[in-house]
Design a protein around this motif. Sequence first.
Motif, short mmCIF file in Angstrom:
data_model
loop_
_atom_site.label_atom_id
_atom_site.label_comp_id
_atom_site.label_asym_id
_atom_site.label_seq_id
_atom_site.Cartn_x
_atom_site.Cartn_y
_atom_site.Cartn_z
N UNK A 18 0.83 -1.20 0.00
CA UNK A 18 0.00 0.00 0.00
C UNK A 18 0.87 1.25 0.00
N UNK A 19 1.93 1.25 0.82
CA UNK A 19 2.85 2.41 0.85
C UNK A 19 3.50 2.60 -0.51
N UNK A 20 3.88 1.51 -1.16
CA UNK A 20 4.52 1.59 -2.47
C UNK A 20 3.57 2.16 -3.52
N UNK A 21 2.33 1.69 -3.50
CA UNK A 21 1.35 2.16 -4.48
C UNK A 21 1.02 3.63 -4.26
N UNK A 22 0.95 4.05 -3.03
CA UNK A 22 0.59 5.44 -2.73
C UNK A 22 1.72 6.41 -3.04
N UNK A 23 2.96 5.95 -3.01
CA UNK A 23 4.09 6.87 -3.13
C UNK A 23 4.93 6.67 -4.39
N UNK A 24 4.67 5.63 -5.15
CA UNK A 24 5.50 5.30 -6.33
C UNK A 24 6.96 5.11 -5.97
N UNK A 25 7.24 4.57 -4.79
CA UNK A 25 8.61 4.26 -4.40
C UNK A 25 8.63 2.86 -3.81
N UNK A 26 9.81 2.24 -3.84
CA UNK A 26 9.92 0.91 -3.26
C UNK A 26 9.84 1.01 -1.74
N UNK A 27 9.63 -0.13 -1.09
CA UNK A 27 9.58 -0.13 0.36
C UNK A 27 10.93 0.30 0.94
N UNK A 28 12.02 -0.10 0.31
CA UNK A 28 13.36 0.30 0.77
C UNK A 28 13.51 1.81 0.67
N UNK A 29 13.10 2.39 -0.44
CA UNK A 29 13.17 3.84 -0.60
C UNK A 29 12.31 4.55 0.44
N UNK A 30 11.14 4.03 0.65
CA UNK A 30 10.23 4.60 1.65
C UNK A 30 10.86 4.56 3.04
N UNK A 31 11.46 3.41 3.41
CA UNK A 31 12.07 3.27 4.73
C UNK A 31 13.23 4.24 4.90
N UNK A 32 14.08 4.37 3.87
CA UNK A 32 15.22 5.29 3.95
C UNK A 32 14.71 6.73 4.12
N UNK A 33 13.75 7.12 3.31
CA UNK A 33 13.22 8.48 3.36
C UNK A 33 12.60 8.79 4.72
N UNK A 34 11.81 7.87 5.26
CA UNK A 34 11.15 8.15 6.53
C UNK A 34 12.13 8.13 7.70
#
Length: 148
Positions: free
Chosen positions: A1-17
């Motif tokens: 869901x996070x990937x679909x909402x942000x157009x980023x991979x889960x790894x990218x999302x984790x690094x960014x957050x």
Amino acid sequence: EACLASDETMTEHDVRTRLAPPRYDAATIVLSYKNRAVLYRHIEERVDRMMAAGLAEEVREIIDSGADMKCTAMQAIGYKETAAALRGEMTMEEAVERIKRGTRRYAKRQISWCSRYSDALRIDWEKKPDYEEGLRLSTDFLRSRGVI
């Protein structure tokens, strides 16, 4: 869901957050005991009280209601061991000892987790909690942080 909402991979999302500043200035209060043996004694007494208060009967009712034994709630410390004993996979005495051991291990992990909060108020009880003193200390701490 996070990937679909942000157009980023889960790894990218984790690094960014992880790099983002905290959303809130949390005031952390850690409650524990000065002596780990005292904490463990309290844990063992609590498990004994839970058993005396009907944990086995509660788990039996859940099983009888048709609950899925793989659901998250049934994997909680206390429930999974009691359910195993009720299925005959171990004695109830063995289950109680496993509950105590699992709870001690969980408490140890919580202590380790909380140690990373260097700015937390730490209230370490001697033999038993002094709630009046804890209230006074935590109120003063929250006041000093501008929370109240």
